[in-house]
Scaffold this motif. Structure first.
Motif, PDB file in Angstrom:
ATOM      1  N   TYR A  99       0.892  -1.288  -0.035  1.00 14.77           N
ATOM      2  CA  TYR A  99       0.003   0.085  -0.115  1.00 14.77           C
ATOM      3  C   TYR A  99       0.746   1.184  -0.061  1.00 14.77           C
ATOM      4  O   TYR A  99       0.488   2.148  -0.620  1.00 14.77           O
ATOM      5  N   VAL A 100       2.059   1.327   0.958  1.00 15.10           N
ATOM      6  CA  VAL A 100       2.926   2.541   0.922  1.00 15.10           C
ATOM      7  C   VAL A 100       3.416   2.655  -0.292  1.00 15.10           C
ATOM      8  O   VAL A 100       3.336   4.038  -0.903  1.00 15.10           O
ATOM      9  N   LYS A 101       3.953   1.626  -1.213  1.00 18.57           N
ATOM     10  CA  LYS A 101       4.484   1.880  -2.563  1.00 18.57           C
ATOM     11  C   LYS A 101       3.675   2.602  -3.549  1.00 18.57           C
ATOM     12  O   LYS A 101       3.976   3.297  -4.246  1.00 18.57           O
ATOM     13  N   GLY A 112      -0.831  11.218   1.127  1.00 19.24           N
ATOM     14  CA  GLY A 112      -1.843  10.536   0.933  1.00 19.24           C
ATOM     15  C   GLY A 112      -2.368   9.792   2.151  1.00 19.24           C
ATOM     16  O   GLY A 112      -1.688   9.785   3.377  1.00 19.24           O
ATOM     17  N   VAL A 113      -3.630   9.522   2.167  1.00 23.93           N
ATOM     18  CA  VAL A 113      -4.327   8.823   3.403  1.00 23.93           C
ATOM     19  C   VAL A 113      -4.544   7.451   3.262  1.00 23.93           C
ATOM     20  O   VAL A 113      -4.929   6.850   2.221  1.00 23.93           O
ATOM     21  N   LEU A 114      -4.222   6.626   4.110  1.00 22.09           N
ATOM     22  CA  LEU A 114      -4.575   5.178   4.246  1.00 22.09           C
ATOM     23  C   LEU A 114      -5.404   4.875   5.448  1.00 22.09           C
ATOM     24  O   LEU A 114      -5.447   5.296   6.590  1.00 22.09           O
ATOM     25  N   ALA A 118       4.151   2.140  11.147  1.00 22.74           N
ATOM     26  CA  ALA A 118       5.184   3.373  11.488  1.00 22.74           C
ATOM     27  C   ALA A 118       6.615   2.725  10.730  1.00 22.74           C
ATOM     28  O   ALA A 118       7.478   3.651  10.500  1.00 22.74           O
ATOM     29  N   GLU A 119       6.604   1.423  10.692  1.00 19.56           N
ATOM     30  CA  GLU A 119       8.070   0.780   9.841  1.00 19.56           C
ATOM     31  C   GLU A 119       8.151   1.496   8.466  1.00 19.56           C
ATOM     32  O   GLU A 119       9.282   1.261   7.951  1.00 19.56           O
ATOM     33  N   PHE A 120       6.990   1.861   7.861  1.00 25.61           N
ATOM     34  CA  PHE A 120       7.092   2.515   6.606  1.00 25.61           C
ATOM     35  C   PHE A 120       6.629   3.937   6.473  1.00 25.61           C
ATOM     36  O   PHE A 120       6.017   4.530   5.586  1.00 25.61           O
ATOM     37  N   LEU A 176      -1.421   9.024   7.741  1.00 27.65           N
ATOM     38  CA  LEU A 176      -0.959   9.850   6.651  1.00 27.65           C
ATOM     39  C   LEU A 176       0.284   9.465   6.458  1.00 27.65           C
ATOM     40  O   LEU A 176       1.243   9.177   7.139  1.00 27.65           O
ATOM     41  N   PHE A 177       0.756   9.648   5.054  1.00 26.22           N
ATOM     42  CA  PHE A 177       2.031   9.166   4.487  1.00 26.22           C
ATOM     43  C   PHE A 177       2.579  10.436   4.500  1.00 26.22           C
ATOM     44  O   PHE A 177       2.262  11.415   3.919  1.00 26.22           O
TER      45      PHE A 177
END
Length: 276
Positions: free
Chosen positions: A226-228, A234-236, A254-256, A275-276
């Protein structure tokens, strides 16, 4: 003719027991559910059934609930007739209504008409309800959006009605894929593209909003994917897990470099915003 195994569950307390049980059974292949006065009827294709299928169902081993059950072969079930007898329209925060075609047109700002059939995501379950609440608080105008594990596509449909576009809706289950196509068309959606598959379809795609209402294990596995696919700032939105799983989900995010913003909670279920 397809043969089903039908389970008759006696559940106490029935709320939130039924809702938790439906979510867990849905994640292991049960296709349709009918709530009763003292519990739940649940059906699974006999070809998908095996003797120890309920061994990993968390709620059956939870001392907070008393659940007994019996099961038998079911030769034929008229699924539409069953859910039509039990499906009631729901209203979320006085703003959004999720209903079937046979319900009266509501006066809420957003009116979503679905035929859930065997798919998960009518809005009745706490996770879908809370995801709707999250979306209603956001400005989605022009946001490129992904509804991952879309079920009935109810969240994708709401996102389009709130101005998001384009929207991808993805589910690994064929029933959900077909049901999402039907529901998007029924709601006159022009910006939703439905795909059958999993997170591997996200390669090379980028979104400003990703909605994933699945289950804890799949979320923990797919958060890096998802992070990629999430644009900066952006919002997850994540749901499909219990309150006690929130810390683990937050640590994984938090790792990503995902920042926890807030979460909603309802009957032991959680929907969290990052939030990214």
């Amino acid at each position: 003719m397809v043969t089903y195994i039908g389970y008759d569950f006696k559940v106490s307390p029935i709320n939130p027991g039924n809702e938790i049980l439906i979510a867990e059974l849905g994640s292991i292949g049960f296709e349709s559910f009918v709530e009763t006065e003292d519990g739940l009827l649940a059906y699974i294709n006999k070809d998908e059934w095996f003797e120890n299928i309920l061994d990993e169902v968390y709620i059956l081993n939870n001392d907070e609930f008393s659940i007994s059950y019996s099961f038998k072969d079911i030769e034929q079930v008229n699924w539409n007739e069953e859910w039509e007898k039990n499906f009631e329209a729901i209203e979320v925060d006085g703003v959004c209504t999720v209903r079937a075609p046979f319900h009266d047109t509501p006066k809420t700002e957003f009116d979503i008409v679905i035929e859930p059939k065997m798919s998960f995501g009518t809005g009745h379950h706490e996770t879908t309800h809370m995801m709707i609440q999250h979306l209603l608080k956001m400005d989605l105008e022009g946001k490129k959006t992904l509804d991952m594990g879309c079920g009935t596509a109810v969240l994708a449909i709401l996102a389009e009605k709130m101005g998001a576009q384009p929207i991808d809706a993805i589910d690994i289950d064929n029933w959900c894929y077909l049901n999402s196509l039907e529901n998007a068309e029924r709601n006159n959606c022009k910006h939703i593209t439905v795909y059958e598959g999993d997170a591997s379809l996200l390669k090379g795609r980028a979104y400003e909003l990703i909605i994933a209402n699945i289950n804890r294990n799949i979320l923990l596995r797919d958060i890096p994917v998802y992070v990629k696919s999430l644009r900066k700032e952006g919002v997850l939105l994540l749901s499909g897990f219990y309150k006690e799983d929130l810390d683990q989900v937050k640590e994984r995010c938090a790792e990503f470099s995902l920042k926890f913003v807030e979460n909603l909670e309802k009957n032991h279920w959680v929907a969290a915003k990052f939030l990214f």
